[in-house]
Motif scaffolding. Sequence first.
Motif, PDB file in Angstrom:
ATOM      1  N   UNK A 133      -6.055 -18.081 -34.240  1.00 15.42           N
ATOM      2  CA  UNK A 133      -7.306 -18.799 -34.044  1.00 15.42           C
ATOM      3  C   UNK A 133      -7.327 -19.351 -32.632  1.00 15.42           C
ATOM      4  N   UNK A 134      -8.498 -19.705 -32.154  1.00 12.10           N
ATOM      5  CA  UNK A 134      -8.679 -20.363 -30.860  1.00 12.10           C
ATOM      6  C   UNK A 134      -8.936 -21.835 -31.140  1.00 12.10           C
ATOM      7  N   UNK A 135      -8.150 -22.707 -30.548  1.00 15.85           N
ATOM      8  CA  UNK A 135      -8.206 -24.120 -30.902  1.00 15.85           C
ATOM      9  C   UNK A 135      -7.940 -25.004 -29.693  1.00 15.85           C
ATOM     10  N   UNK A 136      -8.346 -26.258 -29.803  1.00 16.60           N
ATOM     11  CA  UNK A 136      -8.035 -27.253 -28.768  1.00 16.60           C
ATOM     12  C   UNK A 136      -6.694 -27.921 -29.022  1.00 16.60           C
ATOM     13  N   UNK A 137      -6.122 -27.692 -30.204  1.00 16.65           N
ATOM     14  CA  UNK A 137      -4.889 -28.368 -30.612  1.00 16.65           C
ATOM     15  C   UNK A 137      -3.736 -27.375 -30.646  1.00 16.65           C
ATOM     16  N   UNK A 138      -2.836 -27.481 -29.691  1.00 16.46           N
ATOM     17  CA  UNK A 138      -1.704 -26.558 -29.612  1.00 16.46           C
ATOM     18  C   UNK A 138      -0.759 -26.701 -30.788  1.00 16.46           C
ATOM     19  N   UNK A 139      -0.833 -27.831 -31.476  1.00 15.49           N
ATOM     20  CA  UNK A 139       0.068 -28.070 -32.602  1.00 15.49           C
ATOM     21  C   UNK A 139      -0.540 -27.660 -33.942  1.00 15.49           C
ATOM     22  N   UNK A 140      -1.722 -27.045 -33.911  1.00 17.12           N
ATOM     23  CA  UNK A 140      -2.369 -26.670 -35.170  1.00 17.12           C
ATOM     24  C   UNK A 140      -1.624 -25.553 -35.882  1.00 17.12           C
ATOM     25  N   UNK A 141      -0.817 -24.806 -35.139  1.00 21.25           N
ATOM     26  CA  UNK A 141      -0.038 -23.729 -35.724  1.00 21.25           C
ATOM     27  C   UNK A 141       1.051 -23.309 -34.765  1.00 21.25           C
ATOM     28  N   UNK A 142       1.583 -22.140 -34.976  1.00 20.25           N
ATOM     29  CA  UNK A 142       2.613 -21.589 -34.083  1.00 20.25           C
ATOM     30  C   UNK A 142       1.943 -21.128 -32.790  1.00 20.25           C
ATOM     31  N   UNK A 143       2.318 -21.738 -31.665  1.00 20.64           N
ATOM     32  CA  UNK A 143       1.657 -21.461 -30.398  1.00 20.64           C
ATOM     33  C   UNK A 143       1.941 -20.037 -29.937  1.00 20.64           C
ATOM     34  N   UNK A 144       0.883 -19.313 -29.646  1.00 20.34           N
ATOM     35  CA  UNK A 144       1.015 -17.959 -29.093  1.00 20.34           C
ATOM     36  C   UNK A 144       0.853 -17.996 -27.581  1.00 20.34           C
ATOM     37  N   UNK A 145      -0.203 -18.665 -27.089  1.00 25.02           N
ATOM     38  CA  UNK A 145      -0.399 -18.799 -25.645  1.00 25.02           C
ATOM     39  C   UNK A 145      -1.370 -19.944 -25.383  1.00 25.02           C
ATOM     40  N   UNK A 146      -1.080 -20.680 -24.315  1.00 27.83           N
ATOM     41  CA  UNK A 146      -2.011 -21.704 -23.834  1.00 27.83           C
ATOM     42  C   UNK A 146      -2.842 -21.110 -22.710  1.00 27.83           C
ATOM     43  N   UNK A 147      -4.132 -21.382 -22.736  1.00 28.85           N
ATOM     44  CA  UNK A 147      -5.055 -20.789 -21.777  1.00 28.85           C
ATOM     45  C   UNK A 147      -5.343 -21.737 -20.623  1.00 28.85           C
TER      46      UNK A 147
ATOM     47  N   UNK B 231       5.259  -6.263 -25.043  1.00 32.59           N
ATOM     48  CA  UNK B 231       6.104  -5.124 -24.704  1.00 32.59           C
ATOM     49  C   UNK B 231       5.259  -3.861 -24.500  1.00 32.59           C
ATOM     50  N   UNK B 232       4.147  -3.764 -25.224  1.00 32.25           N
ATOM     51  CA  UNK B 232       3.271  -2.605 -25.104  1.00 32.25           C
ATOM     52  C   UNK B 232       2.297  -2.709 -23.939  1.00 32.25           C
ATOM     53  N   UNK B 233       2.363  -3.822 -23.198  1.00 37.04           N
ATOM     54  CA  UNK B 233       1.507  -3.982 -22.023  1.00 37.04           C
ATOM     55  C   UNK B 233       0.342  -4.924 -22.216  1.00 37.04           C
ATOM     56  N   UNK B 234       0.261  -5.594 -23.360  1.00 33.78           N
ATOM     57  CA  UNK B 234      -0.829  -6.515 -23.607  1.00 33.78           C
ATOM     58  C   UNK B 234      -0.648  -7.843 -22.903  1.00 33.78           C
ATOM     59  N   UNK B 235      -1.760  -8.479 -22.577  1.00 35.20           N
ATOM     60  CA  UNK B 235      -1.763  -9.805 -21.959  1.00 35.20           C
ATOM     61  C   UNK B 235      -2.305 -10.778 -22.997  1.00 35.20           C
ATOM     62  N   UNK B 236      -1.461 -11.682 -23.438  1.00 38.39           N
ATOM     63  CA  UNK B 236      -1.834 -12.580 -24.534  1.00 38.39           C
ATOM     64  C   UNK B 236      -3.075 -13.394 -24.225  1.00 38.39           C
ATOM     65  N   UNK B 237      -3.178 -13.882 -22.998  1.00 41.47           N
ATOM     66  CA  UNK B 237      -4.318 -14.731 -22.646  1.00 41.47           C
ATOM     67  C   UNK B 237      -5.639 -13.976 -22.754  1.00 41.47           C
ATOM     68  N   UNK B 238      -5.597 -12.670 -22.566  1.00 37.91           N
ATOM     69  CA  UNK B 238      -6.831 -11.885 -22.625  1.00 37.91           C
ATOM     70  C   UNK B 238      -7.354 -11.728 -24.049  1.00 37.91           C
ATOM     71  N   UNK B 239      -6.548 -12.124 -25.029  1.00 39.58           N
ATOM     72  CA  UNK B 239      -7.011 -12.053 -26.418  1.00 39.58           C
ATOM     73  C   UNK B 239      -8.063 -13.116 -26.722  1.00 39.58           C
TER      74      UNK B 239
END
Length: 705
Positions: A115-129, A225-233
Amino acid sequence: MIQSIINALDKPDREYAPLPFWFLNDELTDKEIIRQLTDFCEKGICGVVLHPRIGVPESIPYLSDRFMHHIRVAVETASALGMVIVLYDEAMYPSGSAHGLVVKENPKYASQAIILTDDADEGHLIVSLSNGRHIVQVNSGGTIRGIHFGEDDGEINAPAAADLLSQDAVDSFIRLTHKRYYDVVGDYFGSTIIGFFTDEPSVLGRCSRRNCHPWTWGFEEDFVRAGGVLAELEALFSGEENDSTRLYQTMIFQRELDIYYASLHRFCTEHGIALMGHPHRGDDIECERFFDIPGQDMVLRWIAPEKDPLGTPESAQGKCSSDAARISGKRRNSTECFGVCVRDNIPWYFTGADMKWYIDYLGVRGVNLFIPHAFYYSVAGKRKDERPPDVGPNNIWWPYYSRIADYMKRISYIMTDSQNEARVCVMCKNRDMRIERVKQLYQNQVEFNYLPYADFDSSMVQNGRLTVNRNTYQYVYCDDRDSVSGVQHIRDVADLDYRDLYTDHPCPDLRVTRLKKSGVRMMFLTNEGDHPIHTTAAIDGETTLIAYDLWRGEYWHGESCVCGGRTCFSLALEARESILYLLDDTGDFPALPEKERVYVPVEFSLTAHDKQNYVKTYEGILHIDHPAHDEIWLQVQADEMVECFIGGRFVDVSMWNTHRFRLSGNLQPGENKITLRVTGNAANRFTAHRIAYGLQSKASANDLS
């Protein structure tokens, strides 16, 4: 060989019988299980899908010893009756969670999402934008529909959906479900038990949180590893596309294939049964390669005779599963059909005319295993309102269901072990089956087969032809000419110099499929519209026609002539009618011409009205001086099912307009009392709605001479 095909059609084999969902939805008893299966068998039903359904009491927990006892009784009974069983892998659907037991075993096996959220602690952090927001991993919140009351969508006890992208979670599902069934009825695997049915697996589950996207534990490492950029999600949440979102969609889909579908297929292969069922959507063609019997699901009247049956992604139904089977050389393909296909959003308002239309829609597209949705074990209380209608034992046509079963058997027979003679191949992608492009092929009577780009290999092209399994194509429709080179490309139907069936005027509702079975060429035609089709038709080449009415089980020599290198004939198909033509290239098959029908006038009067059972009885008198006349018929307009009797003797039953009855052979010189019993739609019995029923007008007639 024509005679052998006709013999097989006259007495269709049990192998081709429909396999309905049997909703096990109440207090189960051995006696009732045995009674119902015996009743099914007597009506031409030679197998069922054992489908646990909402309404099972909590005293019968899913996969418990008591639950499995009843499964064992059903399997043993089916075996004694010569029936087959398909096991259903969930309670209730979508598949993959074992009624929530997977998540109960390990909470980390719950369906995951980002999900996209304002709270980094709402779940397991994938990436901060950079804009201060965060993409985090959370439980999707998805559930499945359970089998006990209180476990439906949105209800507090709805079982948690499992993570279908996690190998550990899927292994748990297989161990809890498939292995449990094998431990109890494994001695019937590969004989009475022919398959496991998996039902529209959903990665997020039902009722998941809003604006979330599938994920699984550790997926971020694979993605990077496959070349994806997490922030672009971040673009996922606004519906935009970029290289990373496209890579994400590809990887998520491939993971679902490699983990969920491949794991189930592996279990079924190792245990001597077929993986059956269907993926989530009607145009999920690339998932079908893992099914031993590719399948789809026609529900909710998304396709219907009153709508454009060719205009939505769901209109890939039928062709998706049949062409997937042709690509891989699999004998059978299936469609779960009729589920909630009700008129005007009225529960139970499903007619015999509707059922015939859906059967023809699927059959002419190559479906050769029908899975009716559904036969209800019980319609007590709220059970009758759970995804109705019952299209079997609790509907008005049940005493005559063998007629329906035989029709499906005959279609399944001609579509099994036959070669489709399409000359056009349409390249497609998963969930992109070129619906608008193929519409013109359907409407101009041009047969085609689908081939996903993912299944294409350049070695398939040789000598200007594309060959896939046993199917050879002269023409290819695809977006990128360079992707399939060495074979003639078309942009639309105007680029073709032939038709599989020529007509003297446009017939956009006429469907055709050309087949060859046991060396005999065949042509199956259906009227997909609500109006009669009358045209002069023709096919390339010189032959003679043997017409076979798959509903009545009758055949005759079709009148035709040869003109300009084509075989020409007069084609007349009323609404809901179909016809099979066997092409007799030798011209020496001994079939008599069709007898001309003479329709007689009869005045009917209402003589009885059973308001409790919604049956109206009409009587009329027909005076006949010469009852030996070859073909004396009666036709009437009536809603909905009509039974015809002469002198109290049953003549025939008809399930849709126009109702036609052959009176010949039942008439005596002088006065003959004809009785018509008209039964109203089942919606009258099971809902507060009142659907009109009875004769609409007097019988139409032309005079005997």
